[in-house]
Design a protein around this motif. Structure first.
Motif, PDB file in Angstrom:
ATOM      1  N   LYS A  69      70.216  67.076  41.444  1.00 51.02           N
ATOM      2  CA  LYS A  69      70.102  68.163  40.473  1.00 51.02           C
ATOM      3  C   LYS A  69      68.746  68.153  39.764  1.00 51.02           C
ATOM      4  N   ILE A  70      68.033  67.020  39.855  1.00 51.30           N
ATOM      5  CA  ILE A  70      66.750  66.902  39.157  1.00 51.30           C
ATOM      6  C   ILE A  70      65.666  67.581  39.985  1.00 51.30           C
ATOM      7  N   PRO A  71      64.980  68.578  39.434  1.00 52.63           N
ATOM      8  CA  PRO A  71      64.033  69.409  40.208  1.00 52.63           C
ATOM      9  C   PRO A  71      62.642  68.782  40.310  1.00 52.63           C
ATOM     10  N   LEU A  72      62.503  67.788  41.168  1.00 50.90           N
ATOM     11  CA  LEU A  72      61.214  67.119  41.326  1.00 50.90           C
ATOM     12  C   LEU A  72      60.221  68.009  42.062  1.00 50.90           C
ATOM     13  N   GLN A  73      58.979  68.004  41.592  1.00 54.93           N
ATOM     14  CA  GLN A  73      57.898  68.742  42.244  1.00 54.93           C
ATOM     15  C   GLN A  73      56.661  67.849  42.303  1.00 54.93           C
ATOM     16  N   GLY A  74      55.853  68.015  43.342  1.00 53.30           N
ATOM     17  CA  GLY A  74      54.584  67.296  43.418  1.00 53.30           C
ATOM     18  C   GLY A  74      54.721  65.806  43.187  1.00 53.30           C
ATOM     19  N   LYS A  75      54.021  65.305  42.166  1.00 49.44           N
ATOM     20  CA  LYS A  75      54.022  63.878  41.855  1.00 49.44           C
ATOM     21  C   LYS A  75      55.150  63.465  40.896  1.00 49.44           C
ATOM     22  N   ASP A  76      56.019  64.392  40.578  1.00 51.06           N
ATOM     23  CA  ASP A  76      57.114  64.072  39.652  1.00 51.06           C
ATOM     24  C   ASP A  76      57.829  62.797  40.080  1.00 51.06           C
ATOM     25  N   LYS A  77      58.354  62.075  39.102  1.00 52.48           N
ATOM     26  CA  LYS A  77      58.959  60.773  39.394  1.00 52.48           C
ATOM     27  C   LYS A  77      60.183  60.543  38.525  1.00 52.48           C
ATOM     28  N   ILE A  78      61.187  59.890  39.113  1.00 56.30           N
ATOM     29  CA  ILE A  78      62.346  59.406  38.352  1.00 56.30           C
ATOM     30  C   ILE A  78      62.126  57.938  38.037  1.00 56.30           C
ATOM     31  N   VAL A  79      62.265  57.579  36.784  1.00 55.78           N
ATOM     32  CA  VAL A  79      62.205  56.176  36.355  1.00 55.78           C
ATOM     33  C   VAL A  79      63.567  55.832  35.772  1.00 55.78           C
ATOM     34  N   PHE A  80      64.256  54.875  36.389  1.00 57.97           N
ATOM     35  CA  PHE A  80      65.570  54.485  35.886  1.00 57.97           C
ATOM     36  C   PHE A  80      65.399  53.528  34.703  1.00 57.97           C
ATOM     37  N   ILE A  81      66.085  53.857  33.626  1.00 54.88           N
ATOM     38  CA  ILE A  81      65.985  53.078  32.390  1.00 54.88           C
ATOM     39  C   ILE A  81      67.197  52.168  32.273  1.00 54.88           C
ATOM     40  N   ASP A  82      66.958  50.871  32.271  1.00 53.06           N
ATOM     41  CA  ASP A  82      68.033  49.896  32.131  1.00 53.06           C
ATOM     42  C   ASP A  82      68.452  49.840  30.660  1.00 53.06           C
ATOM     43  N   VAL A  83      69.652  50.329  30.374  1.00 52.26           N
ATOM     44  CA  VAL A  83      70.125  50.374  28.990  1.00 52.26           C
ATOM     45  C   VAL A  83      71.152  49.272  28.714  1.00 52.26           C
ATOM     46  N   THR A  84      71.092  48.200  29.535  1.00 46.00           N
ATOM     47  CA  THR A  84      71.954  47.046  29.279  1.00 46.00           C
ATOM     48  C   THR A  84      71.695  46.512  27.878  1.00 46.00           C
ATOM     49  N   HIS A  85      70.427  46.558  27.476  1.00 42.32           N
ATOM     50  CA  HIS A  85      70.035  46.111  26.140  1.00 42.32           C
ATOM     51  C   HIS A  85      69.429  47.283  25.378  1.00 42.32           C
ATOM     52  N   GLU A  86      69.401  47.153  24.064  1.00 35.81           N
ATOM     53  CA  GLU A  86      68.801  48.181  23.222  1.00 35.81           C
ATOM     54  C   GLU A  86      67.309  48.329  23.567  1.00 35.81           C
ATOM     55  N   PRO A  87      66.724  49.512  23.367  1.00 34.46           N
ATOM     56  CA  PRO A  87      65.302  49.721  23.678  1.00 34.46           C
ATOM     57  C   PRO A  87      64.400  48.738  22.928  1.00 34.46           C
TER      58      PRO A  87
END
Length: 358
Positions: A53-71
């Motif tokens: 569903k994420i509309p990636l274009q060109g150099k767009d990137k998905i970065v998965f954020i590990d939320v096991t711990h607080e930011p």
């Protein structure tokens, strides 16, 4: 009298399926071939139908954020460095997830244009430069992170937000479809963050008609969802999403209170997740919020939720003192809860006794 002039979210879209419009929403904010970076909660990693569903274009990137711990400030700085090394410039950052993911998106967006470490900006109105374009898309509802002017981070010495007019999202996408399959316990803990900060706002000394109007509506929605409904349905998703929005707005001109101030100490020392920590603390706050705690316990019982107990039983004096230091550093929260003379009411000894109950 000098009134506070708050910066709110720039644009809001609400509706089931609204995320399908994300491509056209972000299109005007693309800068040449500089990519849009999607920070996505690691809960969705490997879920290809959902990620499609994420509309990636060109150099767009998905970065998965590990939320096991607080930011953490160290993670924010590392992500900023990684993006600058890889792309130089980005068009924007879209945070898709719960409060932690959205806070990471806000923080990294700010650090793309501000020098130094994110730890340098933990406090009120320390951020000097507007960040890159940023969008919040909640997949859990309750924290109000989608509308707040802070992104809460655990730094080297404290847990405290980057509170500034530059922190708010430029755009939020409120799509109830995005929260429909949230795990039951996680949904409850996060929703109770909303319930609890409504209680704290409505019973605080900073209360005014602005915060009351939003807080009362958010509280009503929480009561309808968690006391009157027997089954979770689409209506509950929509109500919870709006409760989170209204609850976040309620503290824009007010503040949270005892539960949040105490839970900050738990998060800093023990890494307790924010929603869970608030529930652990609020469960013991009959002295401060008797009606709210009674109702909270009814919700816990009705939905068969386990609130962790005894998490502080084996702590040392040094560890208790660290939590107390972190908690007492949240002066605006204590003043809202207890008034201007809060320091004579919430002594170190009284706070230690409260932590020992948890």
């Amino acid at each position: 009298m000098k009134f506070r002039n708050f910066k709110l979210v720039g644009h809001v879209i609400f509706g089931r399926g609204a995320f399908a419009q994300i491509d056209e929403i972000i299109a005007p904010h693309r800068k040449g071939d500089a990519p849009m970076i999607f920070f996505v909660d690691h809960f969705f990693e490997g879920n290809q139908p959902w990620l499609a569903k994420i509309p990636l274009q060109g150099k767009d990137k998905i970065v998965f954020i590990d939320v096991t711990h607080e930011p953490k400030t160290t993670v924010v700085d590392a992500l900023r460095d990684q993006l600058k090394a890889e792309f130089g410039e980005v068009s924007g950052i879209i945070g898709v997830g719960g409060g932690s993911t959205m806070d990471m998106a806000k923080a990294v967006a700010l650090m793309m244009t501000n020098p130094g470490s994110s730890a340098d900006y933990q406090g009120w109105d320390l951020v000097q430069q507007r960040g890159v374009y940023k969008v919040g898309v909640p997949t859990l509802s309750g924290t109000g992170a989608e509308v707040s002017r802070t992104c809460v981070l655990t730094g080297p010495t404290r847990k405290l937000g980057m509170n500034s007019d530059f922190t708010t999202f430029d755009q939020i996408v409120l799509d109830p479809e995005m929260i429909k399959n949230a795990p039951v316990n996680q949904r409850f803990y996060t929703a109770m963050d909303c319930y609890i900060h409504c209680i704290e706002s409505l019973e605080g000394t900073f209360l005014n008609a602005f915060s009351r109007s939003y807080g009362e509506k958010a509280l009503q929605l929480c009561q309808e969802i968690f006391l009157e409904k027997d089954n979770w349905d689409d209506d509950a998703d929509e109500k919870l999403m709006m409760a989170s929005y209204a609850g976040g707005m309620s503290i824009a001109y007010s503040q949270v209170g005892v539960a949040h101030a105490v839970s900050y100490g738990l998060s800093y020392l023990l890494g307790t997740k924010h929603g869970v920590g608030n529930c652990i603390v609020f469960d013991k706050l009959e002295e401060y919020y008797p009606a709210g705690v009674k109702e909270f316990k009814e919700m816990v019982k009705k939905h068969n939720i386990d609130i962790p107990q005894g998490i502080c039983k084996d702590l040392t004096d040094e560890q208790f003192n660290k939590m107390i230091d972190v908690s007492l550093g949240m002066a605006p929260l204590w003043e809202n809860a207890l008034g201007k003379d809060w320091q004579s009411i919430m002594t170190r000894e009284k706070l230690r006794a409260l932590y020992e109950q948890l």
